[in-house]
Design a protein around this motif. Structure first.
Motif, PDB file in Angstrom:
ATOM      1  N   ASP A  23      -4.233  -2.648   1.270  1.00 31.05           N
ATOM      2  CA  ASP A  23      -2.906  -2.128   1.608  1.00 31.05           C
ATOM      3  C   ASP A  23      -2.808  -1.983   3.126  1.00 31.05           C
ATOM      4  O   ASP A  23      -3.822  -2.023   3.831  1.00 31.05           O
ATOM      5  CB  ASP A  23      -2.726  -0.763   0.920  1.00 31.05           C
ATOM      6  N   LYS A  56      -1.068   0.687   5.662  1.00 29.18           N
ATOM      7  CA  LYS A  56      -0.440   1.988   5.397  1.00 29.18           C
ATOM      8  C   LYS A  56       0.493   2.506   6.490  1.00 29.18           C
ATOM      9  O   LYS A  56       1.277   3.411   6.223  1.00 29.18           O
ATOM     10  CB  LYS A  56      -1.512   3.022   5.089  1.00 29.18           C
ATOM     11  N   TYR A  86      -8.778   5.185  -8.513  1.00 32.26           N
ATOM     12  CA  TYR A  86      -8.430   4.431  -7.296  1.00 32.26           C
ATOM     13  C   TYR A  86      -9.423   4.846  -6.230  1.00 32.26           C
ATOM     14  O   TYR A  86      -9.440   6.008  -5.813  1.00 32.26           O
ATOM     15  CB  TYR A  86      -6.999   4.805  -6.904  1.00 32.26           C
ATOM     16  N   GLU A 105     -10.761   7.936   0.262  1.00 36.86           N
ATOM     17  CA  GLU A 105     -10.115   8.897  -0.651  1.00 36.86           C
ATOM     18  C   GLU A 105     -10.176   8.351  -2.069  1.00 36.86           C
ATOM     19  O   GLU A 105     -10.263   7.138  -2.280  1.00 36.86           O
ATOM     20  CB  GLU A 105      -8.645   9.119  -0.271  1.00 36.86           C
ATOM     21  N   ARG A 142      -4.747   7.277 -10.075  1.00 31.48           N
ATOM     22  CA  ARG A 142      -3.721   6.428 -10.717  1.00 31.48           C
ATOM     23  C   ARG A 142      -3.706   5.088  -9.993  1.00 31.48           C
ATOM     24  O   ARG A 142      -4.386   4.908  -8.986  1.00 31.48           O
ATOM     25  CB  ARG A 142      -2.364   7.129 -10.632  1.00 31.48           C
ATOM     26  N   GLY A 196      -2.618   2.330  -7.470  1.00 25.41           N
ATOM     27  CA  GLY A 196      -2.021   2.414  -6.142  1.00 25.41           C
ATOM     28  C   GLY A 196      -0.605   1.865  -6.166  1.00 25.41           C
ATOM     29  O   GLY A 196      -0.238   1.069  -7.025  1.00 25.41           O
ATOM     30  N   GLU A 229      -0.371  -1.282  -4.428  1.00 30.37           N
ATOM     31  CA  GLU A 229      -1.443  -2.140  -4.953  1.00 30.37           C
ATOM     32  C   GLU A 229      -1.119  -2.661  -6.361  1.00 30.37           C
ATOM     33  O   GLU A 229      -1.410  -3.816  -6.678  1.00 30.37           O
ATOM     34  CB  GLU A 229      -2.776  -1.378  -4.991  1.00 30.37           C
TER      35      GLU A 229
HETATM   36  N1  GLY Z   1      -1.139   2.645  -1.523  1.00 29.85           N
HETATM   37  C1  GLY Z   1      -1.693   3.909  -1.361  1.00 29.85           C
HETATM   38  C2  GLY Z   1      -1.580   4.791  -2.528  1.00 29.85           C
HETATM   39  O1  GLY Z   1      -1.188   4.378  -3.600  1.00 29.85           O
HETATM   40  O2  GLY Z   1      -1.915   5.959  -2.406  1.00 29.85           O
END
Ligand code: GLY
Length: 415
Positions: A204, A206, A260, A274, A278, A280, A283
């Protein structure tokens, strides 16, 4: 099967899309206009008891929970209580995402590699601590912030500003941690408490602006698969995913749902940035179009504790997702902008993330408004096709990043 998907963003559109193309009858609440073309959108109160009652009344076979806030509110626990299997961790297990201080302490208890950190419940102590740290400094709000509660501070003053913001909230907690260098990668594991199946790695992007600058967003674009070598994948399994599931079991928090793992591939191996509890977002919009097996079946099996990891299969194609965000995002987004969507080809999808109908007109209704995905034999071609689709969108003032894939030097190949 009859499947109830909970949520109404781009991730949930991708989940609904995956379930519908496997031939299932799909219900969704609260849904969105894009989801409404694939599923029956149900108007419902959104608290845990009402959602569990809906699942029972509709006699669904499985519930798939999209956003983290529903997990933290105990939707999975409530569904289980009425005898409906739900794919997602229980409220207590979702602390892995919902309480970043707890999550870091969990990682330390189970020797899961992550950045050095300290958690603070008092602003003054946190301000004193950051004074002496090398730059940049990572400051995180310990609570749920939809991916936006993180600041990479390039000065002590910036770190102080981020901490002051966090401590304007009652009962706030902040985590301050060392900055890690390397490529960032997302690993999604479908878990049944013990067994798990990994999706292809993805990456990703961000921040809101190109070159990884500007404030953090929920995510502005994804490439999948992100190249990860075999030895690193083994390390991810053995040092991160497996000890996490074992640790959760040992603490009486059996983890069923999507784990995740947001990772940094550092010079000394993969480390956890992190955990989320659930899929992403965005993602899911890049990864799920590559799934060739049946998401609803995996969700039911995992919820019941008997996932067959070998049955979880993905195509050999690559995918790219580009987010179109409203002007103002990640601050207050402009709403009500008229949207006209182009037609798509079979390898392209437009997922609705923040839209609504204003009479017959489709308008923007959130920060991240649309997610466009293309699949193709190569990442370069998938990016080229995703950008070509994004460029045909009529969305005045849309913000999008043109450098998705650029961190590993992938250049979009025009269609
Ligand atoms: N793409 C970052 C998240 O789902 O937290």
């Amino acid at each position: 099967m009859r499947v109830l998907v909970i949520g109404g963003g781009g991730r949930e559109h991708a989940i609904v899309h995956a379930c519908a193309r496997a031939g299932h009858e799909v219900l969704c609440t609260p849904g969105n206009p894009g989801i409404a073309s694939l599923a029956r959108v149900v108007d419902s109160a959104q608290d845990a008891a009402a959602l569990a009652a809906l699942a029972a009344t509709e006699a669904v076979d499985v519930v798939i929970v999209g956003p983290e806030a529903y997990l933290a509110a105990g939707v999975v626990d409530a569904c289980r209580q009425v005898g409906i299997p739900a794919f997602g961790p229980t409220r207590d297990a979702s602390r892995l995402e919902g309480d970043k201080a707890w999550s870091k302490a969990f990682m330390n208890r189970h020797s899961i590699p992550t950045a050095q950190h300290r958690a603070f419940t008092a602003l003054d102590e946190a301000l004193d601590y950051v004074e002496a740290l090398p730059l940049p400094i990572v400051v995180k709000d310990a609570g749920l912030k939809a991916g936006k509660g993180v600041t990479i501070a390039h000065s002590v003053a910036e770190a102080g500003h981020a901490l002051r913001e966090i401590f304007t909230q009652e009962g706030a907690q902040a985590v301050v941690e060392d900055f890690m260098t390397g490529q960032e990668v997302t690993i999604l594991a479908l878990c049944d408490g013990t067994r798990y199946a990994l999706t292809p790695p993805s990456q990703d992007h961000k921040t809101i602006f190109e070159g990884d600058t500007g404030p953090m967003t929920g995510g502005m674009g994804v490439i999948c698969p992100f190249p990860v070598d075999v030895a690193t994948m083994l390390a991810i399994r053995e040092r991160i995913i497996e000890p996490t599931l074992a640790g959760m079991r040992a603490e009486g928090l059996e983890y069923r749902g999507v784990l995740y793992a947001g990772l940094m591939l550092t010079p000394t191996g993969p480390k956890v940035v992190e955990f989320n509890a659930r899929f992403g977002d965005p993602e899911a919009e890049a990864v799920l179009p590559l799934l060739t097996s049946d998401l609803a079946r995996h969700a039911l099996d995992a919820a019941l504790g008997h996932l067959d990891p070998a049955g979880v299969t993905f195509s050999e194609l690559a995918s790219a997702t580009i987010i179109l965000a409203a002007p103002g995002y990640p601050g207050e987004p402009e709403r009500g902008i008229p949207l006209t969507l182009p037609t798509t080809e079979p390898h392209q999808v437009i997922y609705h993330a923040g839209t609504r109908l204003d009479g017959p007109r489709l308008v923007s209704h959130g920060g991240r408004v649309l997610a466009v995905t293309a699949t193709a034999p190569t990442l370069a071609r998938a990016l080229g096709d995703a950008y070509a689709l994004a460029d045909r969108m009529e969305f005045p003032g849309a913000q999008l990043r043109r450098d998705i894939g650029g961190r590993i030097g992938v250049v979009p190949e025009p269609a």
